[in-house]
Design an enzyme around this catalytic site. Structure first.
Site, PDB file in Angstrom:
ATOM      1  N   GLY A  11      -6.483  -5.508  13.763  1.00 10.06           N
ATOM      2  CA  GLY A  11      -6.130  -6.939  13.693  1.00 10.06           C
ATOM      3  C   GLY A  11      -5.979  -7.535  15.076  1.00 10.06           C
ATOM      4  O   GLY A  11      -5.073  -8.342  15.323  1.00 10.06           O
ATOM      5  N   ASP A  62     -12.293  -4.249   7.915  1.00 13.17           N
ATOM      6  CA  ASP A  62     -11.305  -4.767   6.968  1.00 13.17           C
ATOM      7  C   ASP A  62     -10.409  -3.598   6.567  1.00 13.17           C
ATOM      8  O   ASP A  62     -10.885  -2.474   6.409  1.00 13.17           O
ATOM      9  CB  ASP A  62     -12.017  -5.348   5.739  1.00 13.17           C
ATOM     10  CG  ASP A  62     -11.050  -6.134   4.865  1.00 13.17           C
ATOM     11  OD1 ASP A  62     -11.187  -7.365   4.818  1.00 13.17           O
ATOM     12  OD2 ASP A  62     -10.151  -5.517   4.250  1.00 13.17           O
ATOM     13  N   LEU A  63      -9.129  -3.885   6.407  1.00 14.09           N
ATOM     14  CA  LEU A  63      -8.178  -2.815   6.077  1.00 14.09           C
ATOM     15  C   LEU A  63      -8.517  -2.135   4.755  1.00 14.09           C
ATOM     16  O   LEU A  63      -8.132  -0.994   4.524  1.00 14.09           O
ATOM     17  CB  LEU A  63      -6.756  -3.387   5.994  1.00 14.09           C
ATOM     18  CG  LEU A  63      -6.137  -3.829   7.320  1.00 14.09           C
ATOM     19  CD1 LEU A  63      -4.806  -4.525   7.068  1.00 14.09           C
ATOM     20  CD2 LEU A  63      -5.952  -2.635   8.247  1.00 14.09           C
ATOM     21  N   LYS A 165       6.103  -4.726   3.635  1.00 13.90           N
ATOM     22  CA  LYS A 165       6.362  -3.990   4.872  1.00 13.90           C
ATOM     23  C   LYS A 165       7.184  -2.717   4.595  1.00 13.90           C
ATOM     24  O   LYS A 165       6.964  -1.679   5.214  1.00 13.90           O
ATOM     25  CB  LYS A 165       7.088  -4.874   5.894  1.00 13.90           C
ATOM     26  CG  LYS A 165       6.285  -6.080   6.360  1.00 13.90           C
ATOM     27  CD  LYS A 165       4.937  -5.736   6.981  1.00 13.90           C
ATOM     28  CE  LYS A 165       5.019  -5.089   8.337  1.00 13.90           C
ATOM     29  NZ  LYS A 165       3.660  -4.831   8.908  1.00 13.90           N
ATOM     30  N   PRO A 188       9.829  -4.795  14.564  1.00 17.69           N
ATOM     31  CA  PRO A 188      10.307  -5.992  15.265  1.00 17.69           C
ATOM     32  C   PRO A 188      10.949  -6.982  14.295  1.00 17.69           C
ATOM     33  O   PRO A 188      10.572  -7.055  13.125  1.00 17.69           O
ATOM     34  CB  PRO A 188       9.025  -6.602  15.852  1.00 17.69           C
ATOM     35  CG  PRO A 188       7.905  -5.676  15.514  1.00 17.69           C
ATOM     36  CD  PRO A 188       8.371  -4.813  14.387  1.00 17.69           C
TER      37      PRO A 188
HETATM   38  N1  LIG Z   1       5.483 -12.236  13.946  1.00 23.04           N
HETATM   39  C1  LIG Z   1       6.599 -11.694  13.503  1.00 23.04           C
HETATM   40  O1  LIG Z   1       7.672 -12.316  13.502  1.00 23.04           O
HETATM   41  C2  LIG Z   1       6.600 -10.251  13.048  1.00 23.04           C
HETATM   42  C3  LIG Z   1       7.834  -9.602  12.906  1.00 23.04           C
HETATM   43  C4  LIG Z   1       7.856  -8.285  12.496  1.00 23.04           C
HETATM   44  C5  LIG Z   1       6.676  -7.616  12.242  1.00 23.04           C
HETATM   45  N2  LIG Z   1       5.494  -8.273  12.367  1.00 23.04           N
HETATM   46  C6  LIG Z   1       4.277  -7.526  12.091  1.00 23.04           C
HETATM   47  O2  LIG Z   1       3.409  -7.630  13.200  1.00 23.04           O
HETATM   48  C7  LIG Z   1       2.064  -7.528  12.754  1.00 23.04           C
HETATM   49  C8  LIG Z   1       1.263  -8.684  13.308  1.00 23.04           C
HETATM   50  O3  LIG Z   1       1.810  -9.891  12.844  1.00 23.04           O
HETATM   51  P1  LIG Z   1       1.557 -11.283  13.585  1.00 23.04           P
HETATM   52  O4  LIG Z   1       2.835 -11.984  13.652  1.00 23.04           O
HETATM   53  O5  LIG Z   1       0.783 -11.038  14.815  1.00 23.04           O
HETATM   54  O6  LIG Z   1       0.678 -12.049  12.485  1.00 23.04           O
HETATM   55  P2  LIG Z   1      -0.802 -12.615  12.521  1.00 23.04           P
HETATM   56  O7  LIG Z   1      -1.075 -13.340  13.768  1.00 23.04           O
HETATM   57  O8  LIG Z   1      -0.958 -13.358  11.225  1.00 23.04           O
HETATM   58  O9  LIG Z   1      -1.673 -11.307  12.480  1.00 23.04           O
HETATM   59  C9  LIG Z   1      -1.942 -10.590  11.318  1.00 23.04           C
HETATM   60  C10 LIG Z   1      -3.213  -9.819  11.518  1.00 23.04           C
HETATM   61  O10 LIG Z   1      -3.487  -9.028  10.360  1.00 23.04           O
HETATM   62  C11 LIG Z   1      -4.866  -9.111  10.103  1.00 23.04           C
HETATM   63  N3  LIG Z   1      -5.165  -8.841   8.689  1.00 23.04           N
HETATM   64  C12 LIG Z   1      -4.545  -9.322   7.593  1.00 23.04           C
HETATM   65  N4  LIG Z   1      -5.148  -8.833   6.488  1.00 23.04           N
HETATM   66  C13 LIG Z   1      -6.165  -8.032   6.908  1.00 23.04           C
HETATM   67  C14 LIG Z   1      -7.151  -7.251   6.259  1.00 23.04           C
HETATM   68  N5  LIG Z   1      -7.247  -7.173   4.925  1.00 23.04           N
HETATM   69  N6  LIG Z   1      -8.049  -6.568   7.007  1.00 23.04           N
HETATM   70  C15 LIG Z   1      -7.994  -6.632   8.359  1.00 23.04           C
HETATM   71  N7  LIG Z   1      -7.081  -7.344   9.039  1.00 23.04           N
HETATM   72  C16 LIG Z   1      -6.186  -8.037   8.309  1.00 23.04           C
HETATM   73  C17 LIG Z   1      -5.241 -10.538  10.483  1.00 23.04           C
HETATM   74  O11 LIG Z   1      -6.631 -10.585  10.702  1.00 23.04           O
HETATM   75  P3  LIG Z   1      -7.484 -11.922  10.740  1.00 23.04           P
HETATM   76  O12 LIG Z   1      -7.396 -12.383  12.150  1.00 23.04           O
HETATM   77  O13 LIG Z   1      -8.852 -11.503  10.348  1.00 23.04           O
HETATM   78  O14 LIG Z   1      -6.866 -12.873   9.772  1.00 23.04           O
HETATM   79  C18 LIG Z   1      -4.423 -10.722  11.736  1.00 23.04           C
HETATM   80  O15 LIG Z   1      -5.106 -10.224  12.856  1.00 23.04           O
HETATM   81  C19 LIG Z   1       2.117  -7.446  11.231  1.00 23.04           C
HETATM   82  O16 LIG Z   1       2.071  -6.095  10.862  1.00 23.04           O
HETATM   83  C20 LIG Z   1       3.478  -8.042  10.930  1.00 23.04           C
HETATM   84  O17 LIG Z   1       3.970  -7.589   9.680  1.00 23.04           O
HETATM   85  C21 LIG Z   1       5.424  -9.571  12.781  1.00 23.04           C
END
Ligand SMILES: NC(=O)c1ccc[n+]([C@@H]2O[C@H](COP(=O)([O-])OP(=O)(O)OC[C@H]3O[C@@H](n4cnc5c(N)ncnc54)[C@H](OP(=O)(O)O)[C@@H]3O)[C@@H](O)[C@H]2O)c1
Length: 319
Positions: A11, A62-63, A165, A188
């Site tokens: 991602g 894709d995942l 999660k 996080p």
């Molecule tokens: N931001 C927060 O506050 C936070 C806090 C705790 C944990 N997290 C974790 O951090 C990670 C990243 O989150 P983020 O905040 O950076 O969100 P984000 O910008 O929405 O990133 C999510 C990523 O997941 C990818 N994705 C979703 N479904 C997919 C699939 N079926 N196949 C391949 N890729 C897929 C998306 O790809 P596309 O670009 O193709 O859509 C995107 O790159 C996640 O695991 C999230 O749970 C985030």
């Protein structure tokens, strides 16, 4: 700088992952980044990162398509599994398909591909939400890595992101135990800080809405905040430190919403802030002591807020 080896980031174009890719490139790693549609303009920021032209290769994956993951992971020493859907609201019409499958099955696909490619260590990004929703945890006691969100509680409260999660991290733990794969998990809390991408991700939207939405009334709950750049550093530590193991909570600042708004107002008096606050829920106090013992540190909250707002302005999201 000496080459550090080859790693894969799933991602890669997402908010947190973009910072991970940037950090890895700056440290001399060769990075395989997975994205769902390499030709999409929304990944153009990745190509502009320093050293990207020589050391970043994007793979279409894709995942839920195991073979696509195998191609990206082949030849890598390490993997940062960051990809997982993060919905912008709590309303998720089809949680099984939209969240659970990519989070849980996606994580297992990544881990199996890591076993096949003989990857040395995988760092899985979990979430504070896999830690904090546990009604049986003693009231007032700081939550550490031994605390897990209660899956039944998440289900009955329809907190699908939290469930996705928690379930994904549980499966990662079980898979590691069974297979012997070296898996380190990092959880996080709310991630803020500047965006590298041009689109708005769900956690940045929390801050943008505080500045723009003009809520009539908002619950004065506690938020636990960490900077995306510090999360990237935490993931790198979890990868590079030989002694890293198990689970790490990654959080920096606990603040009530009203105090956060007053902090913002003192620097930027002119935004459309919430008008009133109602009494908030019980404190969500999580501890990152274990991560700090590994050598992690975090920046002051004001730096996170100021840099976030600067980046939203540069992206044309905020006036
Ligand atoms: N931001 C927060 O506050 C936070 C806090 C705790 C944990 N997290 C974790 O951090 C990670 C990243 O989150 P983020 O905040 O950076 O969100 P984000 O910008 O929405 O990133 C999510 C990523 O997941 C990818 N994705 C979703 N479904 C997919 C699939 N079926 N196949 C391949 N890729 C897929 C998306 O790809 P596309 O670009 O193709 O859509 C995107 O790159 C996640 O695991 C999230 O749970 C985030």
């Amino acid at each position: 700088m000496a080459e550090k080896g080859k790693v894969c980031v799933t991602g890669a174009g997402g908010y947190v992952a973009s910072w991970v890719v940037k950090l890895l490139l700056s440290k001399g790693y060769i990075v395989h980044g997975t994205v769902r549609e390499p030709s999409d303009e929304k990944y153009s920021h990745l190509k502009k990162l320093e050293k990207a032209s020589e050391n970043l290769k994007l793979f279409k994956a894709d995942l839920l398509e195991y073979n696509t993951l195998c191609s990206a992971i082949a030849g890598c020493d390490g993997v940062f599994h960051v990809a997982s859907p993060v919905p912008p609201t709590t309303v998720v019409p089809n949680p099984e398909v939209e969240l659970m499958e990519p989070a849980v099955k996606g994580t297992l696909n990544v881990l199996k591909a890591c076993t096949e490619a003989k990857v040395k260590r995988v760092v899985v990004v979990s979430s504070g939400y896999a830690v904090m929703r546990n009604p049986r945890w003693p009231k007032g006691k700081v939550k550490d890595e031994t605390c897990w969100s209660d899956k039944e509680y998440c289900r009955t409260t329809e907190n699908w992101y939290c469930l996705s999660k928690t379930e994904a991290e549980t499966e990662a733990l079980e898979y590691a135990k069974k297979s012997g794969l070296d898996v380190v998990r990092v959880c996080p809390t709310l991630v803020l800080g500047p965006i590298l991408q041009s689109t708005i991700n769900a956690s940045s939207l929390v801050l943008i809405k505080l500045l723009k939405e003009g809520y009539e009334s908002l619950e004065n709950k506690h938020r636990m905040i960490v900077d995306a750049r510090d999360v990237a550093e935490a993931l790198l530590l979890a990868y590079e430190q030989p002694e890293a193991e198990g689970r790490y909570i990654c959080t920096a600042h606990m603040i009530k919403m009203q105090d956060l708004v007053e902090n913002l107002r003192s620097i930027y008096p002119y935004y459309n802030y919430p008008k009133n606050f109602t009494e908030g829920e019980e404190t969500e106090n999580l501890s990152s002591e274990k991560l700090q013992r590994l050598g992690w540190n975090y920046r002051p909250l004001e730096e996170t807020l100021v840099d976030s707002i600067k980046s939203y302005k540069e992206a044309g999201i905020l006036d």
